[in-house]
Motif scaffolding. Structure first.
Motif, PDB file in Angstrom:
ATOM      1  N   LYS A  70       0.844  -1.205   0.000  1.00  0.00           N
ATOM      2  CA  LYS A  70       0.000   0.000   0.000  1.00  0.00           C
ATOM      3  C   LYS A  70       0.878   1.253   0.000  1.00  0.00           C
ATOM      4  N   LYS A  71       1.947   1.240   0.787  1.00  0.00           N
ATOM      5  CA  LYS A  71       2.878   2.383   0.832  1.00  0.00           C
ATOM      6  C   LYS A  71       3.605   2.547  -0.498  1.00  0.00           C
ATOM      7  N   TRP A  72       3.982   1.421  -1.120  1.00  0.00           N
ATOM      8  CA  TRP A  72       4.633   1.502  -2.431  1.00  0.00           C
ATOM      9  C   TRP A  72       3.702   2.164  -3.450  1.00  0.00           C
ATOM     10  N   LYS A  73       2.454   1.726  -3.464  1.00  0.00           N
ATOM     11  CA  LYS A  73       1.488   2.291  -4.413  1.00  0.00           C
ATOM     12  C   LYS A  73       1.329   3.792  -4.196  1.00  0.00           C
ATOM     13  N   GLU A  74       1.290   4.208  -2.931  1.00  0.00           N
ATOM     14  CA  GLU A  74       1.176   5.626  -2.593  1.00  0.00           C
ATOM     15  C   GLU A  74       2.427   6.385  -3.053  1.00  0.00           C
ATOM     16  N   ALA A  75       3.596   5.814  -2.814  1.00  0.00           N
ATOM     17  CA  ALA A  75       4.859   6.450  -3.225  1.00  0.00           C
ATOM     18  C   ALA A  75       4.915   6.598  -4.745  1.00  0.00           C
ATOM     19  N   PHE A  76       4.504   5.555  -5.467  1.00  0.00           N
ATOM     20  CA  PHE A  76       4.514   5.637  -6.928  1.00  0.00           C
ATOM     21  C   PHE A  76       3.634   6.784  -7.413  1.00  0.00           C
ATOM     22  N   LEU A  77       2.460   6.931  -6.821  1.00  0.00           N
ATOM     23  CA  LEU A  77       1.572   8.020  -7.213  1.00  0.00           C
ATOM     24  C   LEU A  77       2.208   9.369  -6.883  1.00  0.00           C
ATOM     25  N   GLN A  78       2.811   9.478  -5.723  1.00  0.00           N
ATOM     26  CA  GLN A  78       3.454  10.737  -5.354  1.00  0.00           C
ATOM     27  C   GLN A  78       4.622  11.065  -6.287  1.00  0.00           C
ATOM     28  N   PHE A  81       3.501   8.421 -10.981  1.00  0.00           N
ATOM     29  CA  PHE A  81       3.121   7.202 -11.699  1.00  0.00           C
ATOM     30  C   PHE A  81       1.716   6.782 -11.298  1.00  0.00           C
ATOM     31  N   GLN A  82       0.899   6.485 -12.279  1.00  0.00           N
ATOM     32  CA  GLN A  82      -0.446   5.966 -12.019  1.00  0.00           C
ATOM     33  C   GLN A  82      -0.424   4.455 -12.224  1.00  0.00           C
ATOM     34  N   ARG A  83      -1.021   3.755 -11.285  1.00  0.00           N
ATOM     35  CA  ARG A  83      -1.074   2.297 -11.399  1.00  0.00           C
ATOM     36  C   ARG A  83      -2.031   1.908 -12.516  1.00  0.00           C
ATOM     37  N   VAL A  84      -1.536   1.133 -13.472  1.00  0.00           N
ATOM     38  CA  VAL A  84      -2.351   0.609 -14.558  1.00  0.00           C
ATOM     39  C   VAL A  84      -2.803  -0.802 -14.213  1.00  0.00           C
ATOM     40  N   TYR A  85      -1.883  -1.557 -13.592  1.00  0.00           N
ATOM     41  CA  TYR A  85      -2.181  -2.945 -13.260  1.00  0.00           C
ATOM     42  C   TYR A  85      -1.282  -3.367 -12.099  1.00  0.00           C
ATOM     43  N   TYR A  86      -1.831  -4.176 -11.219  1.00  0.00           N
ATOM     44  CA  TYR A  86      -1.060  -4.746 -10.118  1.00  0.00           C
ATOM     45  C   TYR A  86      -1.544  -6.168  -9.895  1.00  0.00           C
ATOM     46  N   GLU A  87      -0.599  -7.074  -9.649  1.00  0.00           N
ATOM     47  CA  GLU A  87      -0.985  -8.439  -9.321  1.00  0.00           C
ATOM     48  C   GLU A  87       0.049  -9.045  -8.380  1.00  0.00           C
ATOM     49  N   LYS A  88      -0.437  -9.747  -7.380  1.00  0.00           N
ATOM     50  CA  LYS A  88       0.408 -10.527  -6.474  1.00  0.00           C
ATOM     51  C   LYS A  88       0.265 -11.968  -6.898  1.00  0.00           C
ATOM     52  N   LEU A  89       1.365 -12.538  -7.361  1.00  0.00           N
ATOM     53  CA  LEU A  89       1.375 -13.959  -7.698  1.00  0.00           C
ATOM     54  C   LEU A  89       2.110 -14.706  -6.585  1.00  0.00           C
ATOM     55  N   GLN A  90       2.282 -15.986  -6.739  1.00  0.00           N
ATOM     56  CA  GLN A  90       2.818 -16.798  -5.641  1.00  0.00           C
ATOM     57  C   GLN A  90       4.169 -16.299  -5.132  1.00  0.00           C
ATOM     58  N   HIS A  91       5.046 -15.868  -6.025  1.00  0.00           N
ATOM     59  CA  HIS A  91       6.394 -15.514  -5.594  1.00  0.00           C
ATOM     60  C   HIS A  91       6.810 -14.074  -5.905  1.00  0.00           C
ATOM     61  N   PHE A  92       5.903 -13.261  -6.401  1.00  0.00           N
ATOM     62  CA  PHE A  92       6.289 -11.874  -6.676  1.00  0.00           C
ATOM     63  C   PHE A  92       5.072 -10.961  -6.801  1.00  0.00           C
ATOM     64  N   HIS A  93       5.377  -9.663  -6.708  1.00  0.00           N
ATOM     65  CA  HIS A  93       4.399  -8.610  -6.984  1.00  0.00           C
ATOM     66  C   HIS A  93       4.736  -8.054  -8.360  1.00  0.00           C
ATOM     67  N   LEU A  99      -3.476  13.308  -1.395  1.00  0.00           N
ATOM     68  CA  LEU A  99      -2.051  13.296  -1.070  1.00  0.00           C
ATOM     69  C   LEU A  99      -1.476  14.690  -1.300  1.00  0.00           C
ATOM     70  N   PRO A 100      -0.349  15.011  -0.673  1.00  0.00           N
ATOM     71  CA  PRO A 100       0.245  16.352  -0.834  1.00  0.00           C
ATOM     72  C   PRO A 100       0.533  16.676  -2.295  1.00  0.00           C
ATOM     73  N   THR A 101       0.402  17.944  -2.643  1.00  0.00           N
ATOM     74  CA  THR A 101       0.693  18.388  -4.010  1.00  0.00           C
ATOM     75  C   THR A 101       2.198  18.370  -4.252  1.00  0.00           C
ATOM     76  N   LEU A 102       2.582  18.509  -5.492  1.00  0.00           N
ATOM     77  CA  LEU A 102       3.989  18.439  -5.879  1.00  0.00           C
ATOM     78  C   LEU A 102       4.872  19.374  -5.057  1.00  0.00           C
ATOM     79  N   ALA A 152      10.458   8.464  -0.252  1.00  0.00           N
ATOM     80  CA  ALA A 152      11.437   7.373  -0.326  1.00  0.00           C
ATOM     81  C   ALA A 152      11.233   6.375   0.815  1.00  0.00           C
ATOM     82  N   ALA A 153      10.903   6.877   1.991  1.00  0.00           N
ATOM     83  CA  ALA A 153      10.726   6.013   3.169  1.00  0.00           C
ATOM     84  C   ALA A 153       9.590   5.014   2.994  1.00  0.00           C
ATOM     85  N   LYS A 154       8.703   5.255   2.052  1.00  0.00           N
ATOM     86  CA  LYS A 154       7.588   4.338   1.808  1.00  0.00           C
ATOM     87  C   LYS A 154       8.014   3.104   1.009  1.00  0.00           C
TER      88      LYS A 154
END
Length: 159
Positions: free
Chosen positions: A82-90, A93-105, A126-129, A138-140
């Protein structure tokens, strides 16, 4: 060719010196792929810098694909992801697709333009630019091993 992606210059043109890639042209790629890369950085800051550099070389609406290992069950690392997704948006980057498979995200992210990014941040509350603290973003980008390393250091220091 060899290169240290984090040390690579981003400039108006790409430059190769012998067998070494010295610089990449900004906004010159449609796709960047990080396949089991980010987890090898020992801290959150280089993970952030790597994604930020990918953003610099991607064209607007370009795609960043990230695969990162995780053999735990589906929900185990939910808070981290969840923190990674938030960091990417900040980062723009907009998430187009995400999937958790058995051994990776697997993440597929799209580079947003300035106005799209501003609107996406507002929508996500979220905070503006202008008010973003890069160290907080980065801490996320933590990985489970970061917590293990801290625990090991603390137990070593207390002995």
């Amino acid at each position: 060719y060899k290169s240290d992606f984090l040390a690579l210059d981003i400039s108006d043109s790409s430059e190769i010196c012998g067998r070494e890639l010295v610089s990449l042209a900004k906004e010159s790629f449609q796709i960047v792929v990080f396949c089991f890369l980010l987890e090898y950085f020992p801290a959150t800051t280089p993970r952030y810098e790597c994604c930020a550099k990918a953003r610099q070389v991607l064209q607007e609406n370009g795609i960043l694909i990230i695969l990162t290992p995780d053999s735990c069950h589906q929900q185990r690392n939910n808070a981290i992801i969840k923190k990674w997704k938030e960091a990417f948006l900040q980062m723009g980057f907009q998430r187009v697709y995400y999937e958790k498979l058995q051994h990776f995200h697997g993440f597929v992210l799209r580079k947003l333009g300035k106005e799209q990014h501003r609107l996406a941040l507002l929508e996500a509350n979220l905070p503006t630019l202008e008010s973003q603290n890069l160290h907080e973003i980065a801490a996320k980008l933590v990985i489970p091993q970061d917590f293990k390393s801290r625990k090991e250091k603390n137990s070593t220091n207390s002995e």
